[in-house]
Motif scaffolding. Structure first.
Motif, mmCIF file in Angstrom:
data_model
loop_
_atom_site.group_PDB
_atom_site.id
_atom_site.type_symbol
_atom_site.label_atom_id
_atom_site.label_comp_id
_atom_site.label_asym_id
_atom_site.label_seq_id
_atom_site.Cartn_x
_atom_site.Cartn_y
_atom_site.Cartn_z
ATOM 1 N N ASN A 6 52.885 11.838 20.674
ATOM 2 C CA ASN A 6 53.746 12.783 21.380
ATOM 3 C C ASN A 6 53.691 12.424 22.861
ATOM 4 O O ASN A 6 52.651 12.546 23.496
ATOM 5 N N ASN A 8 55.953 13.602 25.279
ATOM 6 C CA ASN A 8 56.659 14.509 26.183
ATOM 7 C C ASN A 8 56.216 15.941 25.974
ATOM 8 O O ASN A 8 57.023 16.855 25.883
ATOM 9 N N ASN A 11 55.247 16.830 30.224
ATOM 10 C CA ASN A 11 56.005 16.087 31.231
ATOM 11 C C ASN A 11 55.428 16.269 32.636
ATOM 12 O O ASN A 11 56.137 16.538 33.592
ATOM 13 N N GLU A 15 50.447 13.162 32.612
ATOM 14 C CA GLU A 15 50.931 12.631 31.341
ATOM 15 C C GLU A 15 51.624 11.283 31.543
ATOM 16 O O GLU A 15 51.435 10.351 30.767
ATOM 17 N N ARG A 16 52.394 11.166 32.587
ATOM 18 C CA ARG A 16 53.073 9.901 32.877
ATOM 19 C C ARG A 16 52.072 8.792 33.181
ATOM 20 O O ARG A 16 52.225 7.666 32.736
ATOM 21 N N TYR A 70 60.903 9.452 30.349
ATOM 22 C CA TYR A 70 60.913 10.912 30.492
ATOM 23 C C TYR A 70 62.290 11.430 30.915
ATOM 24 O O TYR A 70 62.742 12.460 30.426
ATOM 25 N N LYS A 73 64.638 11.816 28.071
ATOM 26 C CA LYS A 73 64.123 12.728 27.048
ATOM 27 C C LYS A 73 63.410 12.044 25.889
ATOM 28 O O LYS A 73 63.462 12.512 24.749
ATOM 29 N N CYS A 75 60.496 11.423 23.523
ATOM 30 C CA CYS A 75 59.476 12.397 23.133
ATOM 31 C C CYS A 75 58.456 11.852 22.137
ATOM 32 O O CYS A 75 57.426 12.454 21.932
ATOM 33 N N ASN A 90 63.880 9.490 21.015
ATOM 34 C CA ASN A 90 64.195 10.724 21.748
ATOM 35 C C ASN A 90 64.447 11.858 20.763
ATOM 36 O O ASN A 90 65.130 12.811 21.062
#
Length: 134
Positions: A6, A8, A11, A15-16, A70, A73, A75, A90
């Motif tokens: 997972n 996303n 965000n 996390e990035r 991101y 979108k 995910c 996505n």
């Protein structure tokens, strides 16, 4: 072996950074980063993901790549340890099929980083299954 992640959940910047760190570790192990979204299906009979896509471009890692995942979108990420590449989706369709009627959760980039040697190098399926169930 296939590892569903997972990507996303919240965000956030952290996390990035974790996704970038994971992609960097994979790239150092010879993994390719695929640019396409959603070019695979879930095979219910074998309970695995089948890559059906036209081959996408394999692209170099950069923070811009992570940001674009991101922004568009993205995910879900799927690591194919047998083919040594990672693809993104996505949609959560594959995850829903995988997790359907089971108490399974997707991994986070941090889960994979913390167990990198066992999951990526040694392809420890027992550990992977226990992480999905934790």
């Amino acid at each position: 072996m296939q590892i569903l992640i997972n990507i996303n959940k919240t965000n956030t910047d952290l996390e990035r950074v974790k996704l970038f760190e994971l992609l960097s570790k994979l790239e150092k192990q010879g993994y390719k980063i695929n640019s396409l979204y959603g070019r695979f299906i879930f095979d219910l009979s074998n309970k695995e993901i089948i890559d059906i896509g036209e081959e996408g471009k394999f692209i170099s890692l950069s923070m811009d790549l992570v940001d674009s995942i991101y922004k568009t979108k993205g995910c879900l990420a799927v690591i194919f340890t047998d083919k040594k590449y990672i693809v993104f989706s996505n949609s959560y369709f594959l995850a829903v099929q995988f997790c359907n009627n089971r108490k399974v959760k997707l991994l986070t980039p941090n889960d994979v980083i913390n167990n990198f040697e066992d999951l990526i190098v040694d392809e420890n399926k027992d550990l992977l299954n226990s992480l999905y169930l934790d």
